[in-house]
Design a protein around this motif. Structure first.
Motif, PDB file in Angstrom:
ATOM      1  N   THR A   9     118.128  78.005  19.175  1.00 27.03           N
ATOM      2  CA  THR A   9     116.810  78.430  19.634  1.00 27.03           C
ATOM      3  C   THR A   9     115.784  77.775  18.724  1.00 27.03           C
ATOM      4  O   THR A   9     116.048  77.501  17.552  1.00 27.03           O
ATOM      5  N   ALA A  10     114.624  77.514  19.292  1.00 29.08           N
ATOM      6  CA  ALA A  10     113.571  76.863  18.518  1.00 29.08           C
ATOM      7  C   ALA A  10     112.226  77.454  18.907  1.00 29.08           C
ATOM      8  O   ALA A  10     112.036  77.939  20.028  1.00 29.08           O
ATOM      9  N   SER A  11     111.299  77.403  17.969  1.00 28.25           N
ATOM     10  CA  SER A  11     109.938  77.828  18.252  1.00 28.25           C
ATOM     11  C   SER A  11     108.982  76.905  17.502  1.00 28.25           C
ATOM     12  O   SER A  11     109.306  76.373  16.445  1.00 28.25           O
ATOM     13  N   ALA A  12     107.828  76.718  18.098  1.00 33.91           N
ATOM     14  CA  ALA A  12     106.791  75.878  17.488  1.00 33.91           C
ATOM     15  C   ALA A  12     105.474  76.614  17.597  1.00 33.91           C
ATOM     16  O   ALA A  12     105.196  77.255  18.612  1.00 33.91           O
ATOM     17  N   ASP A  13     104.685  76.537  16.537  1.00 37.45           N
ATOM     18  CA  ASP A  13     103.342  77.105  16.608  1.00 37.45           C
ATOM     19  C   ASP A  13     102.372  76.177  15.900  1.00 37.45           C
ATOM     20  O   ASP A  13     102.741  75.450  14.980  1.00 37.45           O
ATOM     21  N   VAL A  14     101.140  76.189  16.383  1.00 38.84           N
ATOM     22  CA  VAL A  14     100.093  75.334  15.840  1.00 38.84           C
ATOM     23  C   VAL A  14      98.832  76.158  15.625  1.00 38.84           C
ATOM     24  O   VAL A  14      98.535  77.074  16.394  1.00 38.84           O
ATOM     25  N   ASN A  15      98.112  75.837  14.572  1.00 40.61           N
ATOM     26  CA  ASN A  15      96.812  76.426  14.278  1.00 40.61           C
ATOM     27  C   ASN A  15      95.900  75.294  13.835  1.00 40.61           C
ATOM     28  O   ASN A  15      96.121  74.711  12.779  1.00 40.61           O
ATOM     29  N   PHE A  16      94.923  74.981  14.666  1.00 42.39           N
ATOM     30  CA  PHE A  16      94.027  73.870  14.372  1.00 42.39           C
ATOM     31  C   PHE A  16      92.603  74.382  14.171  1.00 42.39           C
ATOM     32  O   PHE A  16      92.044  75.044  15.035  1.00 42.39           O
ATOM     33  N   GLU A  17      92.040  74.058  13.029  1.00 45.37           N
ATOM     34  CA  GLU A  17      90.614  74.200  12.765  1.00 45.37           C
ATOM     35  C   GLU A  17      90.074  72.775  12.821  1.00 45.37           C
ATOM     36  O   GLU A  17      90.764  71.842  12.415  1.00 45.37           O
ATOM     37  N   PRO A  18      88.868  72.568  13.327  1.00 45.34           N
ATOM     38  CA  PRO A  18      88.351  71.195  13.427  1.00 45.34           C
ATOM     39  C   PRO A  18      88.262  70.507  12.064  1.00 45.34           C
ATOM     40  O   PRO A  18      87.838  71.108  11.082  1.00 45.34           O
ATOM     41  N   ASN A  19      88.693  69.249  12.026  1.00 45.51           N
ATOM     42  CA  ASN A  19      88.495  68.407  10.848  1.00 45.51           C
ATOM     43  C   ASN A  19      87.071  67.855  10.882  1.00 45.51           C
ATOM     44  O   ASN A  19      86.362  68.012  11.879  1.00 45.51           O
ATOM     45  N   ALA A  20      86.656  67.198   9.824  1.00 52.59           N
ATOM     46  CA  ALA A  20      85.282  66.694   9.711  1.00 52.59           C
ATOM     47  C   ALA A  20      84.910  65.752  10.860  1.00 52.59           C
ATOM     48  O   ALA A  20      83.772  65.761  11.326  1.00 52.59           O
ATOM     49  N   ASN A  21      85.869  64.961  11.359  1.00 48.69           N
ATOM     50  CA  ASN A  21      85.578  64.002  12.426  1.00 48.69           C
ATOM     51  C   ASN A  21      85.637  64.642  13.818  1.00 48.69           C
ATOM     52  O   ASN A  21      85.389  63.976  14.810  1.00 48.69           O
ATOM     53  N   GLU A  22      85.958  65.917  13.919  1.00 48.27           N
ATOM     54  CA  GLU A  22      86.041  66.630  15.203  1.00 48.27           C
ATOM     55  C   GLU A  22      84.857  67.595  15.306  1.00 48.27           C
ATOM     56  O   GLU A  22      85.009  68.815  15.343  1.00 48.27           O
ATOM     57  N   THR A  23      83.668  67.037  15.361  1.00 46.57           N
ATOM     58  CA  THR A  23      82.443  67.823  15.230  1.00 46.57           C
ATOM     59  C   THR A  23      82.213  68.831  16.349  1.00 46.57           C
ATOM     60  O   THR A  23      81.737  69.925  16.092  1.00 46.57           O
ATOM     61  N   ASP A  24      82.532  68.514  17.580  1.00 45.75           N
ATOM     62  CA  ASP A  24      82.270  69.430  18.687  1.00 45.75           C
ATOM     63  C   ASP A  24      83.497  70.248  19.089  1.00 45.75           C
ATOM     64  O   ASP A  24      83.469  70.949  20.101  1.00 45.75           O
ATOM     65  N   ALA A  25      84.558  70.177  18.321  1.00 41.62           N
ATOM     66  CA  ALA A  25      85.803  70.864  18.673  1.00 41.62           C
ATOM     67  C   ALA A  25      85.773  72.319  18.200  1.00 41.62           C
ATOM     68  O   ALA A  25      85.060  72.678  17.270  1.00 41.62           O
ATOM     69  N   ARG A  26      86.572  73.132  18.891  1.00 37.78           N
ATOM     70  CA  ARG A  26      86.707  74.543  18.523  1.00 37.78           C
ATOM     71  C   ARG A  26      88.101  74.790  17.963  1.00 37.78           C
ATOM     72  O   ARG A  26      89.052  74.104  18.314  1.00 37.78           O
ATOM     73  N   ALA A  27      88.194  75.814  17.137  1.00 42.16           N
ATOM     74  CA  ALA A  27      89.498  76.205  16.605  1.00 42.16           C
ATOM     75  C   ALA A  27      90.400  76.666  17.751  1.00 42.16           C
ATOM     76  O   ALA A  27      89.915  77.206  18.751  1.00 42.16           O
ATOM     77  N   CYS A  28      91.696  76.426  17.611  1.00 43.80           N
ATOM     78  CA  CYS A  28      92.634  76.833  18.647  1.00 43.80           C
ATOM     79  C   CYS A  28      94.002  77.047  18.025  1.00 43.80           C
ATOM     80  O   CYS A  28      94.271  76.620  16.910  1.00 43.80           O
ATOM     81  N   SER A  29      94.843  77.731  18.775  1.00 42.76           N
ATOM     82  CA  SER A  29      96.218  77.940  18.329  1.00 42.76           C
ATOM     83  C   SER A  29      97.108  78.072  19.554  1.00 42.76           C
ATOM     84  O   SER A  29      96.627  78.307  20.665  1.00 42.76           O
ATOM     85  N   GLY A  30      98.391  77.903  19.352  1.00 45.40           N
ATOM     86  CA  GLY A  30      99.348  78.028  20.447  1.00 45.40           C
ATOM     87  C   GLY A  30     100.745  78.171  19.903  1.00 45.40           C
ATOM     88  O   GLY A  30     101.014  77.846  18.742  1.00 45.40           O
ATOM     89  N   GLU A  31     101.619  78.692  20.741  1.00 45.20           N
ATOM     90  CA  GLU A  31     103.020  78.819  20.345  1.00 45.20           C
ATOM     91  C   GLU A  31     103.908  78.764  21.570  1.00 45.20           C
ATOM     92  O   GLU A  31     103.471  79.034  22.688  1.00 45.20           O
ATOM     93  N   MET A  32     105.134  78.371  21.338  1.00 50.81           N
ATOM     94  CA  MET A  32     106.146  78.345  22.390  1.00 50.81           C
ATOM     95  C   MET A  32     107.516  78.491  21.759  1.00 50.81           C
ATOM     96  O   MET A  32     107.684  78.225  20.575  1.00 50.81           O
TER      97      MET A  32
END
Length: 133
Positions: A45-68
């Motif tokens: 079994t495997a699981s993956a999760d991500v948590n992204f806060e915008p880096n300096a070059n991602e000016t208009d991006a929003r924080a997001c997260s996901g898992e599966m």
């Protein structure tokens, strides 16, 4: 004495489950990816999760997260594939994980866009998640 001998023989004959869990992590600026692979006997079994806060070059991006998470199968000695079906759609996200002694690289299928949005992704874009010891 006879009961002790029978008990000892039963314990030796019983099948003990063999379990191993490996964790992999990649921190790329404000982006964090985590992969967990568990092997119990022949079941993976495997699981993956991500948590992204915008880096300096991602000016208009929003924080997001996901898992599966899902059951996996080995395609070859070092390639694991696992997928999860979307609860609301007839699609599934499939991750192809290439393992090395020191880490793992992840490629995601197109349908993974239903599981993560914006700047989030499960794919490591060629970078290796480091195996945690």
């Amino acid at each position: 004495m006879k009961k002790s001998l029978i008990l000892a023989a039963t314990l030796l004959a019983s099948h003990a489950a063999y379990a191993v869990t490996d964790h992999y992590v990649l921190r790329d600026g404000n982006h964090v990816q985590h992969l967990k692979i568990t092997k119990i006997d022949d079941k993976i079994t495997a699981s993956a999760d991500v948590n992204f806060e915008p880096n300096a070059n991602e000016t208009d991006a929003r924080a997001c997260s996901g898992e599966m998470a899902g059951e996996g199968r080995m395609e070859s000695d070092n390639v694991l594939v696992f997928k999860q079906h979307s609860g609301s759609e007839a699609t599934s996200c499939q991750l192809k994980v290439t393992l090395s002694p020191t880490g793992a690289k992840i490629e995601q299928s197109k349908d993974c866009d239903n599981f993560v949005t914006g700047i989030c992704r499960f794919s490591s874009n060629g970078k290796e998640l480091v195996k945690v010891k």
